[in-house]
Every structure is written in structure tokens, then in C-alpha cells.
Scaffold this active site. Structure first.
Site, mmCIF file in Angstrom:
data_model
loop_
_atom_site.group_PDB
_atom_site.id
_atom_site.type_symbol
_atom_site.label_atom_id
_atom_site.label_comp_id
_atom_site.label_asym_id
_atom_site.label_seq_id
_atom_site.Cartn_x
_atom_site.Cartn_y
_atom_site.Cartn_z
ATOM 1 N N ARG A 108 1.016 -1.186 0.045
ATOM 2 C CA ARG A 108 -0.003 -0.068 0.028
ATOM 3 C C ARG A 108 0.950 1.161 0.049
ATOM 4 N NH1 ARG A 108 -2.345 4.289 -0.683
ATOM 5 N NH2 ARG A 108 -3.880 4.830 0.670
ATOM 6 N N HIS A 111 1.815 7.337 1.380
ATOM 7 C CA HIS A 111 0.485 8.308 1.354
ATOM 8 C C HIS A 111 0.357 8.866 2.845
ATOM 9 C CE1 HIS A 111 -1.339 4.691 3.079
ATOM 10 N NE2 HIS A 111 -2.392 5.285 3.469
ATOM 11 N N HIS A 113 -3.235 10.840 5.311
ATOM 12 C CA HIS A 113 -4.532 11.541 5.217
ATOM 13 C C HIS A 113 -4.851 12.867 5.746
ATOM 14 C CE1 HIS A 113 -4.966 7.228 4.756
ATOM 15 N NE2 HIS A 113 -4.362 6.939 5.951
ATOM 16 N N GLU A 118 -5.174 7.096 11.525
ATOM 17 C CA GLU A 118 -5.582 5.658 11.022
ATOM 18 C C GLU A 118 -5.183 4.684 12.259
ATOM 19 O OE1 GLU A 118 -4.036 4.701 7.157
ATOM 20 O OE2 GLU A 118 -3.123 2.650 7.899
ATOM 21 N N HIS A 157 3.027 7.423 5.636
ATOM 22 C CA HIS A 157 3.047 6.099 6.109
ATOM 23 C C HIS A 157 2.888 5.005 4.781
ATOM 24 C CE1 HIS A 157 -1.179 7.069 6.938
ATOM 25 N NE2 HIS A 157 -1.540 5.867 6.244
ATOM 26 N N GLU A 180 -10.900 6.001 1.184
ATOM 27 C CA GLU A 180 -9.607 5.226 0.729
ATOM 28 C C GLU A 180 -9.628 6.236 -0.739
ATOM 29 O OE1 GLU A 180 -7.065 3.392 1.455
ATOM 30 O OE2 GLU A 180 -7.620 3.652 3.215
#
Ligand code: MN
Ligand code: MN
Length: 397
Positions: A108, A111, A113, A118, A157, A180
């Protein structure tokens, strides 16, 4: 305004107040037989009264159940994510949830947020996370089943599968509007930036970026990463983004247990608490509410019946199976029963690092019998056999 006008205004204000007092006194005198009310020291004023609560006057209570695993995934080359945000699941304004699945060899991507922290609970497989905070401190940790991570809002992260088995986990975000589809992914940013700007930024020739992906890769497929290829760089526990739920002392009764990591056990996790609850067949997580936090469930095993009380004559009962999500708004009363034949197990999160609750058994146990007798309109002996304190998770006797 001149002095004369000001005096005039003050005068009428005093007259006004006097006039009101006179009217209230007249009302008391004129309605001595008004349902007996006027005989009391505190009289009701004349006019219309709200004699009963009108249930149609407030919004109907929204559904508090959603099938997360039954929803459509966001799929890219290395895995998928299913989400329950306030968009699909209207009631869940405080917490959004995700079930994310990474293939062996997948990551993943890097990125962050913009609007939510999270929290994660690893279900199966192994993975490593990288996190970078604004002070420049990085942490690299490996995770397995039962491990938690917490990344504060805006901190960078990434997550990468370790070994030849997939890794999947439940994510919870402290904002129901989080999606997402709206994370700040580095491939997205790089592909939207002119190559001249990238070349200047990274100090490399611009043709280096010819082979970079167009658009967001999100979860990217790749070669399997062996455990031997991975090095962790954990921070001391007071500053670590990782917590093993096995290290949390369970709140255990004969009916089940809750393993919960609050900010007390897991200091990084300032904005959320979470863990796993287990109820034996027949057990009830007793009626209670949380003064300070919304609550979110993801069901792992078994069958639950959940009751939710929303005030104003509103209540709902629903059944939950593995893959379902529940959302219980702050202050709303609720209880959970295991109505199946096997253990009930669920991931449970709150959008506060501080855990608080008040139970109905505890409230009744704390109240004088004469108050309870009056409150429910039954003899006070009715309460003689009620539980004398909170039972948390209770087995019916
Ligand atoms: Mn993330
Ligand atoms: Mn609760």
C-alpha cells in the site's frame, strides 16, 4: 442618542419588567384550578403546553448496520480495500472503517490522510509499515495477527506484505468522511507534477520520471519480500506506532473479555482506542453508553444481537454476522448479546484515546430505591434482586 432618549428607554425597560411580573401574578390568580398545578409554588404560565413528546417531530434513527465485506472493493494490481464511510453508511459520521487485503509482494503505497488518523488491527499475515512524523523521526515495524498500529492525521506511511501469504487488516479512521478514494498517495502527486518541477525538486534529470506510473497505483503488486530482507527500526514504546494487543490486560468476566488499548497502554494512540471483544454463547455485554466517544464494530466470528437506543422513542435491534459493521453514536445506549452457538468475536474501536462508560445496571445500583420506585412506578421491592453493580459482560443466571 441624547440623555433624554436614554432615560426614556431605561424607564420603559423598568416598566416592561414590572409589567411582566404583574401578568405572571395575574395568571396565577386567574387559574387556581388548572389541573391542580396552580396550587404549587411554581405555576405554569397560561397558554399552550407541550403535553407529550411527538415522536414524529425528530428524524428517524438511521440504520446502524452495514455489510463491509459485502461492499464493492477498490481493486488495484496488488490487492483491494472495502470501505464503510458516512457516504455509504449514513450514521457513521465519527468513524470510517476499511477492510484492506494485500497480496504477497504488494505494498500500500506511501501516502497520508488530510482529515483522519488511522488505527489498524491485523487479522492475518505479516507486513511492515514505514511511518514518518513531522519532526523527521521515522519508524519501521513488522506486524502479525493481533498487532495494532496508529498513525496520527497527516503523518506519512506505507504498508508492505512480508512473506508468501497475503496480509489483511481492519482499519478505522476518526472521521466518518474519510475515504480510501481520497488519500494523498505519492504516485498520484508525482504523476500530476510537471517533469521539470520533479527534476528540480529531486535533483535528477527529468527523463528519470519517464518510467513512473501514470496516476495512483494505490496497492501495487511486486516481488515477494522475504522476512530476511526486512529490517525493523522500532521506537521506544512511549513513542511507537505499534502495539501488540496481547500486551493489553483483558477486562475478563465469566461471560467473555475485552482487550482494549487506550492511549494509556498505547500512548501514540491519542485519538482512538480499540481492541477485540469476545462473548461466550448466551453472554451479554450489558446495557451502557459512552459519554465521550462513538463506537465502531467489525464482526469476526459468531452471531450478535445488538440493541441501540437513540432517545425520543427511537430504538433499533439488529443481527450481526462476520463481515458486518456496527456504528453506535456517542451517548446512545447499547447492548450486545451472543445469540449463536459459538463464541462471538469483534473488533471494537472508539474515536477517543480515553475510555469512558456508564452502565444501566450501575446507574440503577447507584440510585435509592425510593427514586427507582417513583421512576418506574413499581414497588421498591421490585429492585431487591437487581444486580448490585455493573457486570460488564454477564452470563445469564
Ligand atoms: Mn493510510
Ligand atoms: Mn459500548
Amino acid at each position: 442618542m441624547n440623555n433624554v432618549d436614554r432615560r426614556g428607554l431605561l424607564g420603559s425597560a423598568v416598566l416592561g419588567a414590572g409589567g411582566l411580573m404583574t401578568l405572571a401574578g395575574a395568571a396565577r390568580a386567574a387559574n387556581p384550578g388548572d389541573g391542580g398545578i396552580a396550587r404549587h409554588a411554581v405555576a405554569l404560565p397560561p397558554g399552550d403546553k407541550v403535553v407529550d413528546h411527538d415522536n414524529t417531530d425528530i428524524e428517524a434513527m438511521p440504520e446502524f448496520k452495514y455489510s463491509l465485506d459485502g461492499s464493492k472493493p477498490k481493486v488495484t494490481s496488488g490487492g483491494w480495500a472495502k470501505e464503510a464511510t458516512a457516504h455509504q453508511f449514513k450514521i457513521s459520521t465519527g468513524i470510517a472503517g476499511v477492510h484492506m487485503f494485500l497480496d504477497p509482494g504488494a505494498s500500500r503505497e506511501l501516502h497520508w490522510h488530510a482529515i483522519a488518523a488511522e488505527w489498524a488491527y491485523v487479522l492475518e499475515g505479516q507486513c511492515q509499515t514505514l511511518v514518518l512524523d513531522p519532526s523527521g523521526q521515522r519508524e519501521l515495524n513488522s506486524f502479525g495477527p493481533g498487532d495494532l498500529w496508529y498513525f496520527p492525521k497527516g503523518h506519512a506511511h506505507a504498508i508492505q506484505t512480508i512473506g508468501d501469504r497475503p496480509c489483511h487488516f481492519i482499519l478505522a479512521f476518526d472521521n466518518g468522511s474519510f475515504s480510501e478514494h481520497g488519500t494523498f498517495s505519492v504516485t498520484d502527486w508525482v504523476s500530476l507534477t510537471p517533469k521539470e518541477m520533479l527534476a528540480a525538486d529531486f535533483g535528477v534529470p527529468k527523463d528519470v520520471f519517464d518510467g513512473f506510473p501514470k496516476g495512483e497505483t494505490y496497492i501495487m503488486a511486486g516481488p515477494v519480500l522475504a522476512a530476511a530482507d526486512v529490517t525493523d527500526e522500532p521506537l521506544p514504546s512511549a513513542r511507537s506506532h505499534k502495539f501488540s494487543l496481547d500486551a493489553a490486560t483483558p477486562n475478563e468476566t465469566d461471560g467473555g473479555s475485552l482487550r482494549l488499548a487506550t492511549a494509556q497502554e498505547f500512548p501514540m494512540s491519542q485519538g482512538m482506542s480499540g481492541g477485540v471483544m469476545t462473548l461466550k454463547p448466551g453472554a451479554i455485554r450489558e446495557m451502557h453508553w459512552h459519554p465521550n466517544a462513538n463506537e465502531w464494530h467489525y464482526y469476526l466470528r459468531g452471531t450478535a444481537q445488538v440493541g441501540l437506543f437513540g432517545s425520543g422513542g427511537r430504538g433499533k435491534i439488529a443481527e450481526f454476522k462476520p463481515g458486518d459493521v456496527a456504528y453506535l453514536p456517542v451517548g446512545y445506549g447499547h447492548a450486545i448479546r451472543n445469540i449463536g452457538k459459538e463464541d462471538l468475536e469483534l473488533v471494537i474501536t472508539f474515536d477517543s484515546g480515553v475510555y469512558q462508560e456508564i452502565s444501566l445496571t450501575g446507574l440503577l445500583a447507584a440510585s435509592p430505591r425510593y427514586l427507582l420506585s417513583n421512576n418506574f412506578g413499581v414497588p421498591d421491592s421490585t429492585f431487591a434482586k437487581f444486580a448490585s453493580k455493573s457486570g460488564f459482560i454477564r452470563m445469564p443466571t
